[in-house]
Design a protein around this motif. Structure first.
Motif, PDB file in Angstrom:
ATOM      1  N   MET A  23       0.824  -1.207   0.000  1.00  0.00           N
ATOM      2  CA  MET A  23       0.000   0.000   0.000  1.00  0.00           C
ATOM      3  C   MET A  23       0.861   1.261   0.000  1.00  0.00           C
ATOM      4  N   LYS A  24       0.420   2.233  -0.790  1.00  0.00           N
ATOM      5  CA  LYS A  24       1.177   3.496  -0.816  1.00  0.00           C
ATOM      6  C   LYS A  24       1.001   4.241   0.501  1.00  0.00           C
ATOM      7  N   PRO A  25       2.062   4.919   0.970  1.00  0.00           N
ATOM      8  CA  PRO A  25       1.903   5.748   2.174  1.00  0.00           C
ATOM      9  C   PRO A  25       0.900   6.876   1.918  1.00  0.00           C
ATOM     10  N   SER A  26       0.222   7.263   2.978  1.00  0.00           N
ATOM     11  CA  SER A  26      -0.767   8.324   2.889  1.00  0.00           C
ATOM     12  C   SER A  26      -0.106   9.658   3.228  1.00  0.00           C
ATOM     13  N   ILE A  27      -0.425  10.684   2.437  1.00  0.00           N
ATOM     14  CA  ILE A  27       0.119  12.015   2.751  1.00  0.00           C
ATOM     15  C   ILE A  27      -0.976  13.074   2.684  1.00  0.00           C
ATOM     16  N   VAL A  28      -0.702  14.193   3.326  1.00  0.00           N
ATOM     17  CA  VAL A  28      -1.587  15.359   3.254  1.00  0.00           C
ATOM     18  C   VAL A  28      -0.872  16.454   2.472  1.00  0.00           C
ATOM     19  N   LEU A  29      -1.532  16.919   1.415  1.00  0.00           N
ATOM     20  CA  LEU A  29      -1.050  18.067   0.634  1.00  0.00           C
ATOM     21  C   LEU A  29      -1.917  19.248   1.034  1.00  0.00           C
ATOM     22  N   TYR A  30      -1.306  20.358   1.475  1.00  0.00           N
ATOM     23  CA  TYR A  30      -2.135  21.475   1.938  1.00  0.00           C
ATOM     24  C   TYR A  30      -1.877  22.767   1.182  1.00  0.00           C
ATOM     25  N   LYS A  31      -1.580  22.615  -0.092  1.00  0.00           N
ATOM     26  CA  LYS A  31      -1.483  23.770  -0.989  1.00  0.00           C
ATOM     27  C   LYS A  31      -1.751  23.255  -2.381  1.00  0.00           C
ATOM     28  N   SER A  32      -2.396  24.067  -3.208  1.00  0.00           N
ATOM     29  CA  SER A  32      -2.625  23.576  -4.554  1.00  0.00           C
ATOM     30  C   SER A  32      -1.335  23.738  -5.354  1.00  0.00           C
ATOM     31  N   ILE A  33      -0.944  22.662  -6.052  1.00  0.00           N
ATOM     32  CA  ILE A  33       0.308  22.674  -6.824  1.00  0.00           C
ATOM     33  C   ILE A  33      -0.029  22.285  -8.266  1.00  0.00           C
ATOM     34  N   PRO A  34       0.874  22.567  -9.225  1.00  0.00           N
ATOM     35  CA  PRO A  34       0.571  22.261 -10.628  1.00  0.00           C
ATOM     36  C   PRO A  34       0.225  20.778 -10.826  1.00  0.00           C
ATOM     37  N   PRO A  35      -0.684  20.502 -11.791  1.00  0.00           N
ATOM     38  CA  PRO A  35      -1.199  19.136 -11.985  1.00  0.00           C
ATOM     39  C   PRO A  35      -0.121  18.076 -12.190  1.00  0.00           C
ATOM     40  N   ASP A  36       0.942  18.419 -12.935  1.00  0.00           N
ATOM     41  CA  ASP A  36       1.979  17.394 -13.164  1.00  0.00           C
ATOM     42  C   ASP A  36       2.691  17.028 -11.863  1.00  0.00           C
ATOM     43  N   LEU A  37       2.834  18.006 -10.969  1.00  0.00           N
ATOM     44  CA  LEU A  37       3.497  17.726  -9.686  1.00  0.00           C
ATOM     45  C   LEU A  37       2.557  16.945  -8.762  1.00  0.00           C
ATOM     46  N   HIS A  38       1.290  17.302  -8.835  1.00  0.00           N
ATOM     47  CA  HIS A  38       0.288  16.555  -8.074  1.00  0.00           C
ATOM     48  C   HIS A  38       0.312  15.087  -8.522  1.00  0.00           C
ATOM     49  N   ALA A  39       0.386  14.887  -9.841  1.00  0.00           N
ATOM     50  CA  ALA A  39       0.409  13.520 -10.389  1.00  0.00           C
ATOM     51  C   ALA A  39       1.658  12.771  -9.916  1.00  0.00           C
ATOM     52  N   ARG A  40       2.780  13.492  -9.824  1.00  0.00           N
ATOM     53  CA  ARG A  40       4.004  12.838  -9.362  1.00  0.00           C
ATOM     54  C   ARG A  40       3.841  12.357  -7.916  1.00  0.00           C
ATOM     55  N   LEU A  41       3.179  13.168  -7.112  1.00  0.00           N
ATOM     56  CA  LEU A  41       2.910  12.735  -5.734  1.00  0.00           C
ATOM     57  C   LEU A  41       2.036  11.477  -5.738  1.00  0.00           C
ATOM     58  N   GLU A  42       1.033  11.466  -6.638  1.00  0.00           N
ATOM     59  CA  GLU A  42       0.095  10.335  -6.646  1.00  0.00           C
ATOM     60  C   GLU A  42       0.735   9.035  -7.102  1.00  0.00           C
ATOM     61  N   GLN A  43       1.824   9.141  -7.860  1.00  0.00           N
ATOM     62  CA  GLN A  43       2.545   7.914  -8.234  1.00  0.00           C
ATOM     63  C   GLN A  43       3.112   7.212  -6.997  1.00  0.00           C
ATOM     64  N   HIS A  44       3.434   8.013  -5.993  1.00  0.00           N
ATOM     65  CA  HIS A  44       4.104   7.447  -4.818  1.00  0.00           C
ATOM     66  C   HIS A  44       3.215   7.298  -3.597  1.00  0.00           C
ATOM     67  N   PHE A  45       2.184   8.136  -3.532  1.00  0.00           N
ATOM     68  CA  PHE A  45       1.424   8.232  -2.287  1.00  0.00           C
ATOM     69  C   PHE A  45      -0.080   8.249  -2.539  1.00  0.00           C
ATOM     70  N   THR A  46      -0.836   7.943  -1.511  1.00  0.00           N
ATOM     71  CA  THR A  46      -2.261   8.252  -1.498  1.00  0.00           C
ATOM     72  C   THR A  46      -2.377   9.684  -0.987  1.00  0.00           C
ATOM     73  N   VAL A  47      -2.823  10.586  -1.872  1.00  0.00           N
ATOM     74  CA  VAL A  47      -2.766  12.023  -1.569  1.00  0.00           C
ATOM     75  C   VAL A  47      -4.124  12.531  -1.078  1.00  0.00           C
ATOM     76  N   HIS A  48      -4.130  13.112   0.108  1.00  0.00           N
ATOM     77  CA  HIS A  48      -5.324  13.816   0.600  1.00  0.00           C
ATOM     78  C   HIS A  48      -5.039  15.302   0.447  1.00  0.00           C
ATOM     79  N   ALA A  49      -5.756  15.932  -0.474  1.00  0.00           N
ATOM     80  CA  ALA A  49      -5.411  17.312  -0.845  1.00  0.00           C
ATOM     81  C   ALA A  49      -6.347  18.331  -0.217  1.00  0.00           C
ATOM     82  N   PHE A  50      -5.756  19.412   0.287  1.00  0.00           N
ATOM     83  CA  PHE A  50      -6.495  20.540   0.872  1.00  0.00           C
ATOM     84  C   PHE A  50      -5.876  21.825   0.347  1.00  0.00           C
ATOM     85  N   ASP A  51      -6.646  22.907   0.400  1.00  0.00           N
ATOM     86  CA  ASP A  51      -6.111  24.182  -0.079  1.00  0.00           C
ATOM     87  C   ASP A  51      -5.256  24.868   0.969  1.00  0.00           C
TER      88      ASP A  51
END
Ligand code: GLV
Ligand code: GLV
Length: 325
Positions: free
Chosen positions: A1-29
């Motif tokens: 299972m991928k590690p879970s992370i919290v993203l708390y700033k909106s970042i460009p889509p390609d960078l968001h996608a890079r995070l999702e390759q490695h992690f389960t991303v819970h995104a907040f503004d």
């Protein structure tokens, strides 16, 4: 299972996608600790990434599995590093990608303050440019004036380079140790704070906020500056005692100030600073270019991936927590 992370700033889509390759991303503004969805996500989070917010003991108690925090910033005064150390949570930051951009901002603040660029541009927009301009539109020179730098780190060096080579300015700096490279490349002269304040035409602050730098510039220090002196701050607001600065600008103790950072941000709309014609106030845009903000977000993403996959090479504030006991 991928590690879970919290993203708390909106970042460009390609960078968001890079995070999702490695992690389960819970995104907040943003990092709003009252948000129930955020609270829930923090329960599982092994990493957090974003900027701003206050990450102290109370916050960390909500994140029992946290192993790493990656801030999209060079400054990390919003983190309680001791609390992170106690929990062996690694803190990553972006110390290199924004250097040149922040140095540009500092030059811009010097030029805008000395030449009154914002003030006179507003007068042009208001239709006040009716005939050729007289002394009431004049500023003071930047080139060949003396610059005093508080904080000879990467940004201080990039500022010294611009000032020395581009503007022919003698460079003074205050630091605990001799900065050989600055002395060799820019003929920079190390001096104590009082001497720097007394001899500089521009006092430029690029210091991080720590217990030692809090209010390092107060009434007494402002009084030691030249009456024609200009204070520039692009480090952190609380390095300067803002009430003392307002007084110094109102009384003519110093000539002007160019500020990118404030004790409270956003700056209150009723701040006396905004009433002063000799103040240039910017909304903390030191690193705010498209290129550099992208670079910082990319760096922070790579930092988080490195720390959670055990491959950190750089950018760690507290590398001692990475060592296995
Ligand atoms: C901006 O102020 C930063 O710390 O990156
Ligand atoms: C500050 O000057 C830094 O380089 O981080």
């Amino acid at each position: 299972m991928k590690p879970s992370i919290v993203l708390y700033k909106s970042i460009p889509p390609d960078l968001h996608a890079r995070l999702e390759q490695h992690f389960t991303v819970h995104a907040f503004d943003e990092l709003n600790p009252e948000n129930p969805a955020l609270k829930q996500a923090l329960q599982q989070a092994e990493g957090i990434i974003g900027s701003g917010g206050k990450i102290d003991n109370a916050f960390l108690q909500q994140a029992p599995k946290l192993r790493a925090a990656s801030t999209i910033a060079v400054g990390y005064d919003n983190f309680d590093v001791e609390a992170l150390n106690a929990r062996r949570i690694a803190l990553m930051h972006t110390p290199t990608v924004l250097t040149e951009t922040v140095a540009d901002t500092l030059m811009g603040l010097m030029l805008a303050s000395a030449r009154r660029m914002i003030e006179v541009a507003e007068r042009v927009k208001a239709g006040e440019w009716q005939e050729s301009i007289g002394p009431e539109w004049y500023g003071v020179d930047v080139h060949h004036k003396t610059i005093g730098i508080l904080g000879m780190g990467r940004i201080g060096m990039a500022l010294a380079q611009r000032a020395h080579f581009g503007f022919g300015m003698p460079v003074l700096y205050n630091a605990r140790r001799v900065h050989q490279e600055a002395e060799q490349r820019f003929s920079a002269r190390r001096c104590d704070l009082d001497t720097l304040l007394a001899e500089s035409d521009f006092v430029c602050i690029v210091l991080p906020l720590t217990d030692e730098t809090f209010h390092i510039i107060g009434r007494e220090q402002l009084a030691k500056m030249k009456k024609s002196g200009i204070l520039i701050n692009a480090g952190r607001g609380p390095v300067v005692d803002e009430a003392a600065l307002i007084e110094a600008l109102q009384n003519g103790t110093i000539h002007a100030a160019g500020l990118d950072v404030f004790e409270q941000e956003p700056l209150a709309v009723n701040s006396p600073l905004l009433k002063l014609p000799n103040v240039v106030a910017l909304p903390h845009i030191g690193s705010a270019t498209h290129e550099t903000r992208y670079g910082m977000a990319a760096c922070a993403v790579d930092n988080l991936i490195a720390v959670l996959t055990g491959t950190v090479k750089e950018n760690c504030v507290n590398p001692q927590v990475l060592k296995t006991a």
